[in-house]
Scaffold this motif. Structure first.
Motif, short mmCIF file in Angstrom:
data_model
loop_
_atom_site.label_atom_id
_atom_site.label_comp_id
_atom_site.label_asym_id
_atom_site.label_seq_id
_atom_site.Cartn_x
_atom_site.Cartn_y
_atom_site.Cartn_z
N GLY A 8 0.79 -1.22 0.00
CA GLY A 8 0.00 0.00 0.00
C GLY A 8 0.82 1.26 0.00
N GLY A 9 2.03 1.20 -0.52
CA GLY A 9 2.90 2.36 -0.52
C GLY A 9 3.72 2.51 0.74
N GLY A 10 3.62 1.54 1.66
CA GLY A 10 4.43 1.51 2.87
C GLY A 10 5.35 0.31 2.85
N ASP A 11 5.71 -0.19 4.05
CA ASP A 11 6.61 -1.35 4.11
C ASP A 11 6.10 -2.47 5.01
N GLY A 12 4.93 -2.29 5.62
CA GLY A 12 4.39 -3.34 6.48
C GLY A 12 5.05 -3.44 7.84
N LEU A 13 5.94 -2.50 8.18
CA LEU A 13 6.63 -2.50 9.46
C LEU A 13 6.14 -1.34 10.33
N SER A 14 6.28 -1.50 11.63
CA SER A 14 5.93 -0.39 12.52
C SER A 14 6.89 0.77 12.32
N LEU A 15 8.17 0.48 12.42
CA LEU A 15 9.22 1.47 12.19
C LEU A 15 10.12 0.96 11.09
N GLY A 16 10.41 1.82 10.13
CA GLY A 16 11.14 1.39 8.95
C GLY A 16 12.58 0.98 9.24
N ILE A 17 13.14 0.25 8.30
CA ILE A 17 14.54 -0.16 8.35
C ILE A 17 15.20 0.41 7.11
N GLY A 18 16.02 1.39 7.32
CA GLY A 18 16.64 2.07 6.20
C GLY A 18 18.04 1.60 5.92
N GLU A 19 18.98 2.52 5.92
CA GLU A 19 20.38 2.27 5.63
C GLU A 19 20.92 1.10 6.47
N GLY A 20 21.50 0.13 5.80
CA GLY A 20 22.09 -1.02 6.48
C GLY A 20 21.22 -2.25 6.53
N GLY A 21 19.92 -2.13 6.20
CA GLY A 21 19.04 -3.28 6.20
C GLY A 21 19.16 -4.08 4.92
N ARG A 47 16.71 2.23 14.14
CA ARG A 47 15.47 2.12 13.39
C ARG A 47 15.02 3.53 12.94
N ILE A 48 14.34 3.60 11.81
CA ILE A 48 13.72 4.86 11.44
C ILE A 48 12.64 5.15 12.48
N ALA A 107 4.03 4.28 23.22
CA ALA A 107 5.34 4.81 22.88
C ALA A 107 6.37 3.68 22.80
N PHE A 108 7.20 3.74 21.78
CA PHE A 108 8.32 2.81 21.65
C PHE A 108 9.23 3.31 20.54
N GLY A 109 10.35 2.66 20.37
CA GLY A 109 11.29 3.02 19.32
C GLY A 109 12.30 4.05 19.77
N PRO A 110 13.21 4.43 18.86
CA PRO A 110 14.30 5.34 19.23
C PRO A 110 13.87 6.78 19.42
N GLY A 111 12.62 7.10 19.01
CA GLY A 111 12.16 8.47 19.08
C GLY A 111 12.83 9.34 18.03
N ARG A 112 12.15 10.41 17.68
CA ARG A 112 12.78 11.40 16.79
C ARG A 112 13.29 12.51 17.70
N THR A 113 14.43 12.26 18.29
CA THR A 113 14.93 13.12 19.34
C THR A 113 15.53 14.40 18.79
N ARG A 114 15.39 15.46 19.59
CA ARG A 114 16.03 16.73 19.30
C ARG A 114 17.39 16.76 19.98
N THR A 115 18.20 17.75 19.67
CA THR A 115 19.56 17.81 20.19
C THR A 115 19.60 17.72 21.71
N PHE A 116 18.62 18.34 22.36
CA PHE A 116 18.65 18.40 23.82
C PHE A 116 17.71 17.39 24.47
N ASP A 117 17.20 16.42 23.70
CA ASP A 117 16.35 15.39 24.30
C ASP A 117 17.23 14.32 24.95
N PRO A 118 17.08 14.11 26.26
CA PRO A 118 17.92 13.11 26.93
C PRO A 118 17.34 11.70 26.85
N ILE A 119 16.16 11.56 26.31
CA ILE A 119 15.49 10.26 26.28
C ILE A 119 14.95 9.98 24.88
N PRO A 120 14.74 8.70 24.53
CA PRO A 120 14.28 8.36 23.17
C PRO A 120 12.78 8.59 23.00
#
Length: 431
Positions: free
Chosen positions: A64-77, A92-93, A281-294
């Motif tokens: 459907g134009g996606g990848d069937g995954l919750s969080l994508g696997i980009g470079e290195g997959g 993970r993306i 909530a799960f995954g690495p998060g889209r963290t900002r420079t000053f985010d101490p947590i994922p």
């Protein structure tokens, strides 16, 4: 009989709130040479820093134009779709790969889950984007602008600063990679001939820019993923009897008591706004420079407004039944799951288990996957930021809502007009 009678009584009230049908004239026409160039580029890993991933790797027609995954696997997959492996990735993306349906429509004005790309003249180039004033001019649409950014994303297509020329260039400045990729493509004789055909003003390889590539990619995605021939669309155009009774009941609920249309409004079934749904909530998060947590704070990361915390863009819903899993992080594997979450977020969160997430094993980074769930204060902040209220529904009504969402599937959505190429001009394995 009583259920059918209640449906008949509900439909006239709901009908006045139905949106106008999608007008095919609201999709721009693109010449065949431009679309063909975009088709090949979309499937060619040449646009990735290390030549190992294509746009189609994460946005596949058979998902459907996606990848069937919750969080994508980009470079290195390796591999595609739910079978893609993650052993070689750094991270993970952070978000779910969205479907591409109808993104070429002229009314689309904001893209990405956090809306970091918007139609705007704040930087004098037509868009507010992560590239700010360095985004090149000449892009045909917001979809063309969007096509440029996966190429510059370290964990999507660019690679790390030490892995190659493109990753290093992005590390210097976001726009430094695009000329490298344009030169790489134009150096392939077949591609340069196609670019000359699609853009007659181009005379030499040095004149090829990333704007040409982006406009071609957008032309392909517009043609490939235009969709407005579902039973719901036919109903909007006045065809009688095209909705099954259960789907018609679901439509009445969607535009009525369930309140779905408060956000999934308009012709494209999205207000293009941002809302906090309290997703697990799960995954690495889209963290900002000053985010101490994922964590992923959603729209707030772009607007810098506290009231935007944990809000994400309302997705469009055509062909939604084909684009599982659901949510900005793909938390729910089924339509029923995401519908029930909207109707009762607290109960849904209590039921949700990490096993519900489609995350291929990645032992090197597994400790990060669910680390955020151990942070009680962050979980409390996310639970408190909620823009939807419980809307009690019976199991039968939930089934009806799901049936309506299935009625948004286009009759031609599984038979897209342009086939994936067996080979691409770069000679690399196509994605």
């Amino acid at each position: 009989m009583l259920r059918l009678l209640s449906l008949i009584l509900a439909l006239p009230a709901a009908a006045q709130d139905l949106p106008p049908p999608v007008d095919p004239a609201d999709f721009p026409d693109h010449p065949a040479p431009l679309v063909e160039l975009g088709r090949l580029l979309f499937h060619d890993p040449i646009l990735s820093g290390n030549r190992n991933i294509a746009c189609a790797t994460c946005h596949a027609a058979d998902h459907g134009g996606g990848d069937g995954l919750s969080l994508g696997i980009g470079e290195g997959g390796a591999g595609t779709g739910p079978d893609r492996t993650a052993e070689g990735i750094e991270k993970r993306i952070p978000r779910n790969a969205p479907g591409l349906w109808n993104l070429g429509h002229r009314d689309v004005s904001v893209l990405f889950h956090d809306g970091r790309l918007e139609a705007s003249d704040i930087f004098g180039n037509g868009f507010s984007s992560p590239a700010e004033e360095w985004l090149p001019g000449g892009l045909d649409s917001i979809l063309a602008a969007q096509a440029l950014f996966p190429m510059t994303a370290r964990f999507e297509m660019a690679g790390s600063p030490t892995s190659g020329e493109v990753g290093g260039a992005v590390n210097d400045r976001i726009d430094a990679a695009w000329p490298i990729l344009a030169a790489r493509v134009s150096a392939v004789p077949d591609y340069f001939a196609m670019i000359r055909d699609a853009f007659p003003e181009v005379r030499g390889e040095a004149e090829v820019t990333a704007v040409h590539l982006a406009n071609a990619l957008a032309a392909f995605m517009t043609v490939q993923f235009e969709s407005h021939d579902s039973p719901f669309d036919r109903h909007l155009r006045g065809e009688p009897g095209v909705l099954a009774p259960e789907a018609a009941e679901g439509m009445a609920l969607f535009y009525g008591r369930a309140g779905c249309a408060a956000c999934h409004s308009g012709t494209l079934l999205s207000d293009q706004g941002f809302h906090a749904l309290g997703l697990p909530a799960f995954g690495p998060g889209r963290t900002r420079t000053f985010d101490p947590i994922p964590r992923d704070v959603g729209r707030m990361a772009e607007s810098d407004r506290a009231e935007d915390a944990y809000r994400f863009r309302t997705p469009m819903l055509r062909n939604v039944a084909l684009t599982a899993p659901y949510g900005h992080n793909g938390a729910f594997p089924t339509l029923e799951g995401i519908v029930r979450h909207h109707l009762d977020p607290a109960a849904s969160l209590a039921r949700w288990q990490p096993e519900d997430a489609a995350l291929p094993p990645a032992p090197r980074i597994a400790a990060v996957d669910f680390a955020i769930r151990q942070d009680a204060r962050e979980m409390a902040r996310q639970a408190a930021a909620l823009d939807i209220a419980p809307a009690p529904m019976t199991d039968a009504e939930v089934d009806a809502l799901v049936a309506f969402l299935h009625a948004l599937t286009g009759e031609t959505a599984r038979a897209l007009p342009l086939a994936a190429p067996e080979t691409v001009p770069s000679g690399l394995p196509p994605g």
